[in-house]
Design a protein around this motif. Structure first.
Motif, PDB file in Angstrom:
ATOM      1  N   UNK A  83       0.820  -1.210   0.000  1.00 10.69           N
ATOM      2  CA  UNK A  83       0.000   0.000   0.000  1.00 10.69           C
ATOM      3  C   UNK A  83       0.853   1.257   0.000  1.00 10.69           C
ATOM      4  N   UNK A  84       1.905   1.266   0.807  1.00 13.14           N
ATOM      5  CA  UNK A  84       2.815   2.414   0.834  1.00 13.14           C
ATOM      6  C   UNK A  84       3.555   2.563  -0.492  1.00 13.14           C
ATOM      7  N   UNK A  85       3.870   1.439  -1.106  1.00 14.13           N
ATOM      8  CA  UNK A  85       4.529   1.474  -2.413  1.00 14.13           C
ATOM      9  C   UNK A  85       3.650   2.217  -3.424  1.00 14.13           C
ATOM     10  N   UNK A  86       2.346   1.936  -3.378  1.00 17.09           N
ATOM     11  CA  UNK A  86       1.409   2.601  -4.287  1.00 17.09           C
ATOM     12  C   UNK A  86       1.235   4.078  -3.945  1.00 17.09           C
ATOM     13  N   UNK A  87       1.503   4.453  -2.701  1.00 20.15           N
ATOM     14  CA  UNK A  87       1.349   5.841  -2.251  1.00 20.15           C
ATOM     15  C   UNK A  87       2.676   6.588  -2.236  1.00 20.15           C
ATOM     16  N   UNK A  88       3.717   6.018  -2.823  1.00 20.85           N
ATOM     17  CA  UNK A  88       5.052   6.611  -2.741  1.00 20.85           C
ATOM     18  C   UNK A  88       5.090   8.036  -3.303  1.00 20.85           C
ATOM     19  N   UNK A  89       4.234   8.334  -4.287  1.00 17.41           N
ATOM     20  CA  UNK A  89       4.211   9.681  -4.874  1.00 17.41           C
ATOM     21  C   UNK A  89       3.837  10.753  -3.864  1.00 17.41           C
ATOM     22  N   UNK A  90       3.229  10.357  -2.739  1.00 19.09           N
ATOM     23  CA  UNK A  90       2.798  11.339  -1.749  1.00 19.09           C
ATOM     24  C   UNK A  90       3.903  11.705  -0.756  1.00 19.09           C
ATOM     25  N   UNK A  91       5.020  11.013  -0.809  1.00 24.88           N
ATOM     26  CA  UNK A  91       6.122  11.344   0.085  1.00 24.88           C
ATOM     27  C   UNK A  91       7.297  10.414  -0.142  1.00 24.88           C
ATOM     28  N   UNK A  92       8.463  10.971  -0.399  1.00 27.23           N
ATOM     29  CA  UNK A  92       9.641  10.165  -0.706  1.00 27.23           C
ATOM     30  C   UNK A  92      10.762  10.352   0.315  1.00 27.23           C
ATOM     31  N   UNK A  93      10.484  11.071   1.398  1.00 26.37           N
ATOM     32  CA  UNK A  93      11.526  11.386   2.368  1.00 26.37           C
ATOM     33  C   UNK A  93      11.784  10.240   3.350  1.00 26.37           C
ATOM     34  N   UNK A  94      10.702   9.652   3.844  1.00 22.22           N
ATOM     35  CA  UNK A  94      10.829   8.590   4.843  1.00 22.22           C
ATOM     36  C   UNK A  94       9.562   7.764   4.846  1.00 22.22           C
ATOM     37  N   UNK A  95       9.611   6.636   5.554  1.00 26.31           N
ATOM     38  CA  UNK A  95       8.429   5.788   5.644  1.00 26.31           C
ATOM     39  C   UNK A  95       8.547   4.889   6.871  1.00 26.31           C
ATOM     40  N   UNK A  96       7.430   4.272   7.238  1.00 23.52           N
ATOM     41  CA  UNK A  96       7.444   3.379   8.377  1.00 23.52           C
ATOM     42  C   UNK A  96       6.196   2.529   8.447  1.00 23.52           C
ATOM     43  N   UNK A  97       6.293   1.414   9.179  1.00 23.64           N
ATOM     44  CA  UNK A  97       5.165   0.511   9.421  1.00 23.64           C
ATOM     45  C   UNK A  97       5.171   0.140  10.892  1.00 23.64           C
ATOM     46  N   UNK A 109       2.883  -3.871  19.997  1.00 22.19           N
ATOM     47  CA  UNK A 109       3.116  -3.197  18.733  1.00 22.19           C
ATOM     48  C   UNK A 109       4.574  -3.379  18.328  1.00 22.19           C
ATOM     49  N   UNK A 110       4.813  -3.513  17.030  1.00 23.65           N
ATOM     50  CA  UNK A 110       6.153  -3.689  16.480  1.00 23.65           C
ATOM     51  C   UNK A 110       6.356  -2.661  15.372  1.00 23.65           C
ATOM     52  N   UNK A 111       7.530  -2.037  15.317  1.00 22.34           N
ATOM     53  CA  UNK A 111       7.749  -0.933  14.385  1.00 22.34           C
ATOM     54  C   UNK A 111       9.049  -1.067  13.624  1.00 22.34           C
ATOM     55  N   UNK A 112       9.029  -0.555  12.398  1.00 24.30           N
ATOM     56  CA  UNK A 112      10.259  -0.324  11.643  1.00 24.30           C
ATOM     57  C   UNK A 112      10.053   0.945  10.823  1.00 24.30           C
ATOM     58  N   UNK A 113      11.009   1.875  10.932  1.00 24.68           N
ATOM     59  CA  UNK A 113      10.927   3.144  10.240  1.00 24.68           C
ATOM     60  C   UNK A 113      12.308   3.503   9.711  1.00 24.68           C
ATOM     61  N   UNK A 114      12.338   4.316   8.669  1.00 19.35           N
ATOM     62  CA  UNK A 114      13.633   4.725   8.135  1.00 19.35           C
ATOM     63  C   UNK A 114      13.511   5.849   7.136  1.00 19.35           C
ATOM     64  N   UNK A 115      14.645   6.464   6.835  1.00 13.32           N
ATOM     65  CA  UNK A 115      14.707   7.512   5.830  1.00 13.32           C
ATOM     66  C   UNK A 115      14.849   6.868   4.455  1.00 13.32           C
ATOM     67  N   UNK A 116      14.149   7.419   3.468  1.00 11.10           N
ATOM     68  CA  UNK A 116      14.280   6.924   2.107  1.00 11.10           C
ATOM     69  C   UNK A 116      12.994   6.345   1.560  1.00 11.10           C
ATOM     70  N   UNK A 117      13.084   5.744   0.393  1.00 13.76           N
ATOM     71  CA  UNK A 117      11.938   5.170  -0.296  1.00 13.76           C
ATOM     72  C   UNK A 117      11.513   3.853   0.348  1.00 13.76           C
ATOM     73  N   UNK A 118      10.264   3.474   0.111  1.00  8.64           N
ATOM     74  CA  UNK A 118       9.694   2.263   0.709  1.00  8.64           C
ATOM     75  C   UNK A 118      10.543   1.040   0.372  1.00  8.64           C
ATOM     76  N   UNK A 119      10.910   0.898  -0.895  1.00  9.28           N
ATOM     77  CA  UNK A 119      11.664  -0.289  -1.327  1.00  9.28           C
ATOM     78  C   UNK A 119      13.041  -0.361  -0.676  1.00  9.28           C
ATOM     79  N   UNK A 120      13.602   0.792  -0.298  1.00 16.26           N
ATOM     80  CA  UNK A 120      14.919   0.807   0.338  1.00 16.26           C
ATOM     81  C   UNK A 120      14.825   0.570   1.842  1.00 16.26           C
ATOM     82  N   UNK A 121      13.844   1.193   2.485  1.00 16.87           N
ATOM     83  CA  UNK A 121      13.693   1.044   3.935  1.00 16.87           C
ATOM     84  C   UNK A 121      13.300  -0.383   4.303  1.00 16.87           C
ATOM     85  N   UNK A 122      12.522  -1.032   3.437  1.00 18.67           N
ATOM     86  CA  UNK A 122      12.058  -2.400   3.707  1.00 18.67           C
ATOM     87  C   UNK A 122      12.701  -3.395   2.742  1.00 18.67           C
ATOM     88  N   UNK A 123      13.969  -3.185   2.476  1.00 23.39           N
ATOM     89  CA  UNK A 123      14.712  -4.060   1.560  1.00 23.39           C
ATOM     90  C   UNK A 123      14.883  -5.471   2.123  1.00 23.39           C
TER      91      UNK A 123
END
Length: 468
Positions: free
Chosen positions: A27-41, A49-63
């Motif tokens: 879902x975030x991959x499809x919404x990438x056009x709305x923000x390319x600075x950082x992402x998280x789940x 609750x379990x978290x992972x967040x990072x700077x960069x594109x979805x495909x890079x943060x969740x590589x």
């Protein structure tokens, strides 16, 4: 850097699916056009609750695929960010997750709270310590102070304190809450997948995961999902909805349904009306890709002038690049766009784009098109002159940096070096987009008209320019 308004943020949430975090990633991959600075789940397994967040594109943060085994559980929320409030920093990456007296909670936010600094100042005076500079963090501090029993009551009490634009998803160990501000500035849609409820900023996220689109979350509506199903609340006082018209002009993907209408069709209509308002004798219509494409098609169809792809975009350009020591004119634009000489040379060209912000990029593009052999260049913009900044979740320059706030159309035409310049009129914009089909009301066009539907608690930096 392109002379554009920056996309704000995108949110996604799903409750009750065994592959919740994987689907949130898509879902975030499809919404990438709305923000390319950082992402998280952030995910919930029903107890933690379990978290992972990072700077960069979805495909890079969740590589690393092993991340998804740690993001376990059947519910999760996600966020892609472009900062409109708060610095570009890892500490501001969302979803924000905290532990407090009642357990754990995470929140992802699209929008901007206009009174966030005022609320933050009061919280700090009473002892709150903030770990981010994001306006979203004030929500969790307020939430920790509310004594109401149910989560729905606590969230609604918090949101009655803040004002502005918000489409929010909250996640606790056992519940997911989605809520949209009473004005409905930012989009939020509800869907279903294999019995699980899904929320997203845009319907294009549902298309990727093959979820069924049910409806938009209504302005001022709060939806709570738990093991008992879906409950809908309307805890706020009734106001006239004013969704953001710039979602239709630029931000949303053309294949999304926003505020009741397909974005692609609305943008084509902008181009049709623009062709009626600013006709010109020309040989070819070319868009500035990608956002100018649907409007250019509409302009070409209405005018009868052939549509061609006269500028080709490089889709593989990152956020930064190294410029060679030997200077290349207009390097920043040329690395992203390149003219097709066969389409342009010797032709009278209509160039269609969605907006002009500072004018610097438009000037470079026109000079590049002229260098490719264009005989005439007629610039057409599928929105009115942008003369006022937005405070509802879009990263816009100050008013003095907006070229149309202090220059006439003819002055802008001379600056960008086009042979003629035409903007879609505000009346033409309103004719083309109509009224929102969800919740009634009318579109917010403050960036064009200067009318702000939600007022501010304090003067902004633009006040000396007569904005307030």
């Amino acid at each position: 850097m392109f002379d554009k308004f920056q996309d704000e943020c995108g949110v996604f949430g799903i409750f009750g699916h065994p592959e919740a975090s994987n689907l949130t990633y898509l879902g975030l991959y499809a919404l990438q056009h709305r923000g390319q600075e950082s992402c998280g789940i952030v995910s919930s397994d029903g107890g933690n609750l379990h978290a992972h967040r990072g700077m960069g594109l979805v495909a890079d943060v969740f590589r690393d695929e092993s991340l998804f085994s740690r993001l376990c559980g059947s519910s999760s929320i996600g966020h892609v960010r472009y900062s409109t409030a708060g610095t570009s920093d890892l500490k501001n990456v969302q979803p924000i997750m905290v532990d407090y007296l009642r357990g754990s909670i995470a929140v992802a936010h699209n929008g901007n709270l206009v009174n966030a600094q005022e609320v933050r100042n009061e919280l700090e005076l009473s002892g709150s310590i903030f770990s981010t500079t994001s306006d979203t963090e004030v929500l969790v501090h307020l939430l920790a102070r509310v004594q109401a029993d149910s989560l729905a009551e606590r969230v609604s009490e918090v949101l009655k304190v803040v004002r502005g634009a918000y489409s929010l998803v909250f996640l606790t160990e056992t519940r997911l809450v989605a809520v949209r501000d009473p004005n409905g500035f930012r989009p939020l849609v509800l869907g279903k997948l294999d019995g699980a409820y899904v929320f997203a900023s845009e319907s294009c996220a549902f298309d990727l995961i093959e979820a069924e689109f049910i409806r938009e979350v209504e302005p001022g509506e709060m939806i709570v999902i738990s093991k008992d199903g879906l409950q809908s609340y309307h805890p706020f006082g009734k106001v006239t909805p004013t969704p953001c018209v710039f979602e239709h002009i630029y931000f949303a993907r053309p294949d999304s349904i926003i505020f009741g209408r397909q974005v692609y069709g609305v943008r084509k209509e902008f181009g049709r009306v623009l062709a009626r308002e600013f006709a010109v004798d020309a040989d070819v219509v070319i868009p500035i890709p990608d956002s100018g494409v649907p409007a250019a098609i509409g302009y070409a169809e209405e005018s009868g002038i052939p549509f061609q792809l006269g500028l080709i975009r490089n889709h593989y350009v990152g956020r930064t690049f190294i410029e060679p020591q030997q200077s290349i004119r207009h390097f920043g634009v040329k690395i992203k766009l390149n003219p097709v000489r066969e389409v342009i040379e010797g032709k009278r060209v209509v160039v269609v784009d969605d907006s002009i912000v500072r004018g610097t990029t438009a000037r470079k593009i026109i000079k590049m098109v002229r260098a490719a052999g264009a005989r005439e260049i007629h610039m057409r913009i599928s929105s009115p002159p942008t003369s006022f900044p937005c405070y509802y979740g879009i990263d816009t320059p100050t008013r003095k940096e907006l070229i149309s706030s202090s220059h006439t159309v003819e002055e802008i035409n001379r600056y960008i070096t086009s042979d003629s310049l035409g903007y879609l009129s505000l009346e033409g914009l309103r004719e083309a987009v109509g009224d929102p089909s969800i919740g009634g009301g009318h579109f917010c066009d403050a960036c064009f008209s200067g009318y702000y539907p939600v007022k501010f608690p304090r003067l902004k930096a633009d006040s000396q320019l007569g904005l307030f």
